[in-house]
Design a protein around this motif. Structure first.
Motif, PDB file in Angstrom:
ATOM      1  N   MET A 132       0.852  -1.181   0.000  1.00 30.89           N
ATOM      2  CA  MET A 132       0.000   0.000   0.000  1.00 30.89           C
ATOM      3  C   MET A 132       0.892   1.236   0.000  1.00 30.89           C
ATOM      4  SD  MET A 132      -2.899   1.225   2.740  1.00 30.89           S
ATOM      5  CE  MET A 132      -3.972   2.610   2.339  1.00 30.89           C
ATOM      6  N   PRO A 133       0.623   2.216  -0.878  1.00 29.11           N
ATOM      7  CA  PRO A 133       1.454   3.433  -0.892  1.00 29.11           C
ATOM      8  C   PRO A 133       1.462   4.113   0.469  1.00 29.11           C
ATOM      9  CG  PRO A 133       0.024   3.344  -2.818  1.00 29.11           C
ATOM     10  CD  PRO A 133      -0.418   2.229  -1.923  1.00 29.11           C
ATOM     11  N   SER A 134       2.628   4.589   0.875  1.00 25.97           N
ATOM     12  CA  SER A 134       2.757   5.217   2.195  1.00 25.97           C
ATOM     13  C   SER A 134       1.951   6.497   2.301  1.00 25.97           C
ATOM     14  CB  SER A 134       4.234   5.496   2.494  1.00 25.97           C
ATOM     15  OG  SER A 134       4.783   6.340   1.497  1.00 25.97           O
ATOM     16  N   HIS A 135       1.634   7.115   1.156  1.00 27.12           N
ATOM     17  CA  HIS A 135       0.866   8.362   1.171  1.00 27.12           C
ATOM     18  C   HIS A 135      -0.634   8.115   1.040  1.00 27.12           C
ATOM     19  CE1 HIS A 135       1.811   7.413  -3.072  1.00 27.12           C
ATOM     20  NE2 HIS A 135       0.590   7.844  -3.305  1.00 27.12           N
ATOM     21  N   GLY A 136      -1.057   6.843   1.045  1.00 26.55           N
ATOM     22  CA  GLY A 136      -2.473   6.536   0.884  1.00 26.55           C
ATOM     23  C   GLY A 136      -3.281   6.859   2.129  1.00 26.55           C
ATOM     24  N   ASP A 137      -4.606   6.807   1.973  1.00 27.51           N
ATOM     25  CA  ASP A 137      -5.535   7.057   3.079  1.00 27.51           C
ATOM     26  C   ASP A 137      -5.506   5.864   4.022  1.00 27.51           C
ATOM     27  OD1 ASP A 137      -7.624   7.540   4.794  1.00 27.51           O
ATOM     28  OD2 ASP A 137      -9.189   7.581   3.252  1.00 27.51           O
ATOM     29  N   ARG A 138      -5.007   6.069   5.239  1.00 24.74           N
ATOM     30  CA  ARG A 138      -4.859   4.952   6.170  1.00 24.74           C
ATOM     31  C   ARG A 138      -5.888   5.004   7.295  1.00 24.74           C
ATOM     32  NH1 ARG A 138       1.394   2.863   6.565  1.00 24.74           N
ATOM     33  NH2 ARG A 138       1.671   2.586   4.321  1.00 24.74           N
ATOM     34  N   SER A 139      -7.024   5.605   7.009  1.00 21.04           N
ATOM     35  CA  SER A 139      -8.161   5.428   7.904  1.00 21.04           C
ATOM     36  C   SER A 139      -8.694   4.009   7.695  1.00 21.04           C
ATOM     37  CB  SER A 139      -9.252   6.449   7.586  1.00 21.04           C
ATOM     38  OG  SER A 139      -9.775   6.223   6.281  1.00 21.04           O
ATOM     39  N   ALA A 140      -9.568   3.551   8.591  1.00 18.53           N
ATOM     40  CA  ALA A 140     -10.127   2.213   8.432  1.00 18.53           C
ATOM     41  C   ALA A 140     -10.865   2.097   7.101  1.00 18.53           C
ATOM     42  CB  ALA A 140     -11.067   1.901   9.598  1.00 18.53           C
ATOM     43  N   GLU A 141     -11.616   3.138   6.747  1.00 14.65           N
ATOM     44  CA  GLU A 141     -12.346   3.136   5.481  1.00 14.65           C
ATOM     45  C   GLU A 141     -11.380   3.174   4.298  1.00 14.65           C
ATOM     46  OE1 GLU A 141     -12.884   5.158   8.004  1.00 14.65           O
ATOM     47  OE2 GLU A 141     -14.797   4.376   8.766  1.00 14.65           O
ATOM     48  N   GLY A 142     -10.291   3.942   4.430  1.00 14.00           N
ATOM     49  CA  GLY A 142      -9.290   4.018   3.365  1.00 14.00           C
ATOM     50  C   GLY A 142      -8.586   2.701   3.149  1.00 14.00           C
ATOM     51  N   LEU A 143      -8.263   2.007   4.227  1.00 13.50           N
ATOM     52  CA  LEU A 143      -7.635   0.689   4.120  1.00 13.50           C
ATOM     53  C   LEU A 143      -8.578  -0.301   3.436  1.00 13.50           C
ATOM     54  CD1 LEU A 143      -6.050   0.506   7.681  1.00 13.50           C
ATOM     55  CD2 LEU A 143      -4.764   0.449   5.545  1.00 13.50           C
ATOM     56  N   ALA A 144      -9.844  -0.273   3.831  1.00 18.19           N
ATOM     57  CA  ALA A 144     -10.820  -1.180   3.225  1.00 18.19           C
ATOM     58  C   ALA A 144     -10.994  -0.874   1.738  1.00 18.19           C
ATOM     59  CB  ALA A 144     -12.158  -1.069   3.956  1.00 18.19           C
ATOM     60  N   ARG A 145     -11.040   0.415   1.390  1.00 17.16           N
ATOM     61  CA  ARG A 145     -11.204   0.802  -0.017  1.00 17.16           C
ATOM     62  C   ARG A 145     -10.018   0.338  -0.850  1.00 17.16           C
ATOM     63  NH1 ARG A 145     -10.827   5.846   0.652  1.00 17.16           N
ATOM     64  NH2 ARG A 145     -12.892   5.981   1.567  1.00 17.16           N
ATOM     65  N   TRP A 146      -8.795   0.554  -0.326  1.00 18.38           N
ATOM     66  CA  TRP A 146      -7.599   0.130  -1.064  1.00 18.38           C
ATOM     67  C   TRP A 146      -7.570  -1.377  -1.240  1.00 18.38           C
ATOM     68  CZ3 TRP A 146      -3.365  -2.950   0.291  1.00 18.38           C
ATOM     69  CH2 TRP A 146      -2.329  -2.967  -0.653  1.00 18.38           C
ATOM     70  N   ALA A 147      -7.912  -2.112  -0.187  1.00 15.32           N
ATOM     71  CA  ALA A 147      -7.901  -3.578  -0.276  1.00 15.32           C
ATOM     72  C   ALA A 147      -8.911  -4.060  -1.310  1.00 15.32           C
ATOM     73  CB  ALA A 147      -8.203  -4.184   1.095  1.00 15.32           C
ATOM     74  N   ARG A 148     -10.101  -3.504  -1.297  1.00 14.61           N
ATOM     75  CA  ARG A 148     -11.127  -3.926  -2.253  1.00 14.61           C
ATOM     76  C   ARG A 148     -10.748  -3.554  -3.682  1.00 14.61           C
ATOM     77  NH1 ARG A 148     -15.641  -2.035   2.030  1.00 14.61           N
ATOM     78  NH2 ARG A 148     -16.075  -4.078   2.977  1.00 14.61           N
ATOM     79  N   ASP A 149     -10.208  -2.344  -3.870  1.00 10.44           N
ATOM     80  CA  ASP A 149      -9.777  -1.935  -5.215  1.00 10.44           C
ATOM     81  C   ASP A 149      -8.660  -2.829  -5.724  1.00 10.44           C
ATOM     82  OD1 ASP A 149     -11.604   0.130  -5.181  1.00 10.44           O
ATOM     83  OD2 ASP A 149     -10.146   1.707  -4.751  1.00 10.44           O
ATOM     84  N   THR A 150      -7.720  -3.165  -4.840  1.00  6.57           N
ATOM     85  CA  THR A 150      -6.600  -4.018  -5.228  1.00  6.57           C
ATOM     86  C   THR A 150      -7.087  -5.421  -5.567  1.00  6.57           C
ATOM     87  OG1 THR A 150      -5.100  -2.753  -3.802  1.00  6.57           O
ATOM     88  CG2 THR A 150      -4.349  -4.922  -4.513  1.00  6.57           C
ATOM     89  N   MET A 151      -8.034  -5.941  -4.772  1.00  8.63           N
ATOM     90  CA  MET A 151      -8.577  -7.272  -5.049  1.00  8.63           C
ATOM     91  C   MET A 151      -9.336  -7.295  -6.372  1.00  8.63           C
ATOM     92  SD  MET A 151      -9.783  -8.906  -1.415  1.00  8.63           S
ATOM     93  CE  MET A 151     -10.921  -7.578  -1.008  1.00  8.63           C
ATOM     94  N   GLN A 152     -10.040  -6.213  -6.669  1.00  9.64           N
ATOM     95  CA  GLN A 152     -10.764  -6.149  -7.943  1.00  9.64           C
ATOM     96  C   GLN A 152      -9.789  -6.191  -9.119  1.00  9.64           C
ATOM     97  OE1 GLN A 152     -13.387  -2.791  -8.287  1.00  9.64           O
ATOM     98  NE2 GLN A 152     -14.043  -3.302 -10.356  1.00  9.64           N
ATOM     99  N   GLU A 153      -8.681  -5.453  -9.000  1.00  7.04           N
ATOM    100  CA  GLU A 153      -7.667  -5.482 -10.055  1.00  7.04           C
ATOM    101  C   GLU A 153      -7.049  -6.872 -10.159  1.00  7.04           C
ATOM    102  OE1 GLU A 153      -3.489  -3.438 -11.500  1.00  7.04           O
ATOM    103  OE2 GLU A 153      -3.949  -3.635  -9.373  1.00  7.04           O
ATOM    104  N   LEU A 154      -6.788  -7.505  -9.017  1.00  4.79           N
ATOM    105  CA  LEU A 154      -6.180  -8.828  -9.030  1.00  4.79           C
ATOM    106  C   LEU A 154      -7.099  -9.857  -9.679  1.00  4.79           C
ATOM    107  CD1 LEU A 154      -4.441  -8.962  -5.531  1.00  4.79           C
ATOM    108  CD2 LEU A 154      -3.380  -8.631  -7.765  1.00  4.79           C
ATOM    109  N   ARG A 155      -8.406  -9.754  -9.424  1.00  4.62           N
ATOM    110  CA  ARG A 155      -9.347 -10.674 -10.072  1.00  4.62           C
ATOM    111  C   ARG A 155      -9.288 -10.504 -11.590  1.00  4.62           C
ATOM    112  NH1 ARG A 155     -12.578  -9.851  -5.318  1.00  4.62           N
ATOM    113  NH2 ARG A 155     -13.475  -7.945  -6.185  1.00  4.62           N
ATOM    114  N   TRP A 156      -9.210  -9.247 -12.044  1.00  8.20           N
ATOM    115  CA  TRP A 156      -9.089  -8.985 -13.478  1.00  8.20           C
ATOM    116  C   TRP A 156      -7.791  -9.571 -14.022  1.00  8.20           C
ATOM    117  CZ3 TRP A 156      -5.379  -5.977 -16.042  1.00  8.20           C
ATOM    118  CH2 TRP A 156      -5.625  -5.759 -17.410  1.00  8.20           C
ATOM    119  N   LEU A 157      -6.710  -9.405 -13.267  1.00 10.42           N
ATOM    120  CA  LEU A 157      -5.424  -9.930 -13.701  1.00 10.42           C
ATOM    121  C   LEU A 157      -5.439 -11.449 -13.795  1.00 10.42           C
ATOM    122  CD1 LEU A 157      -2.690  -7.856 -11.806  1.00 10.42           C
ATOM    123  CD2 LEU A 157      -3.192  -7.863 -14.247  1.00 10.42           C
TER     124      LEU A 157
END
Length: 215
Positions: A132-157
């Motif tokens: 996760m980029p060090s400058h990303g949103d590290r609130s609980a909601e930000g962590l969840a959003r990044w994880a879900r976005d990353t998983m969506q990209e991984l499913r596509w990959l």
């Protein structure tokens, strides 16, 4: 402080003046003393990861989000409640882990950890290690959003990629004897941090090259 087990642990380590502790964070940082106390020990949603159990837990197609931390790190201390909240938000979607790099320093070398806290998403079967980029949103909601976005990209990959694993024999038969355009990455293994990053990028490339070339 006393109602939070992680903060209580820090107080027990550094706040008891009668046992040589400290009355302020300033005194603690001046002392250069560092704790190795584990965080998250009372949280059923967060697994304490060590060199002994890592390869037994981080397995298969399960998506893991791991927080590499050290108890003496002030940013790590501030993140304890956020990490627990994110684990609750993603319960049933992602497994949450925590790796105490003060107690298990070899994890820093194994996974290329250079700053704390570092958040990494792992999928063992596909050798995926996404920081996760060090400058990303590290609130609980930000962590969840990044994880879900990353998983969506991984499913596509994983659905679209056609990455070919090559060795000395198959390089000759698949690449040299083929009329196709190939992009090949030469890597010493699939286990080092840079190797995993390269592999993920090659998966992206192979998905983008479908019908044009191979990777």
């Amino acid at each position: 402080i006393l109602g939070n087990p992680d903060k209580r642990g820090l107080f027990d380590d550094f706040g008891n003046q009668a046992e040589g502790g400290f009355q302020s964070a300033w005194e603690y940082h001046r002392s250069k003393q560092k704790s190795t106390r584990d965080f998250y020990t009372g949280n059923d949603l967060i697994t304490q990861l060590t060199p002994d159990n890592w390869d037994k837990r981080i397995t298969g197609d399960t998506v893991w989000l791991v927080n590499f931390y050290a108890p003496w790190c002030s940013h790590c201390q501030k993140m304890t409640a956020t990490w627990a909240a994110a684990a609750s938000l993603l319960e049933g979607e992602v497994e949450f882990g925590a790796a105490n790099t003060a107690a298990h320093r070899d994890l820093n070398t194994r996974f290329g950890i250079h700053s704390l806290p570092t958040i990494v998403l792992f999928v063992a079967n596909h050798h995926i290690q996404q920081h996760m980029p060090s400058h990303g949103d590290r609130s609980a909601e930000g962590l969840a959003r990044w994880a879900r976005d990353t998983m969506q990209e991984l499913r596509w990959l994983l659905e679209g990629q056609r990455l070919v694993d090559l060795d000395e024999a198959t390089f000759a038969t698949e690449v040299l004897a083929s009329p196709d355009v190939w992009v090949v990455a030469f890597s010493p293994s699939v286990h080092c941090t840079d190797c995993k990053t390269t592999r993920t990028n090659m998966m992206r490339l192979s998905a983008a090259l479908r019908g044009l070339g191979r990777a």
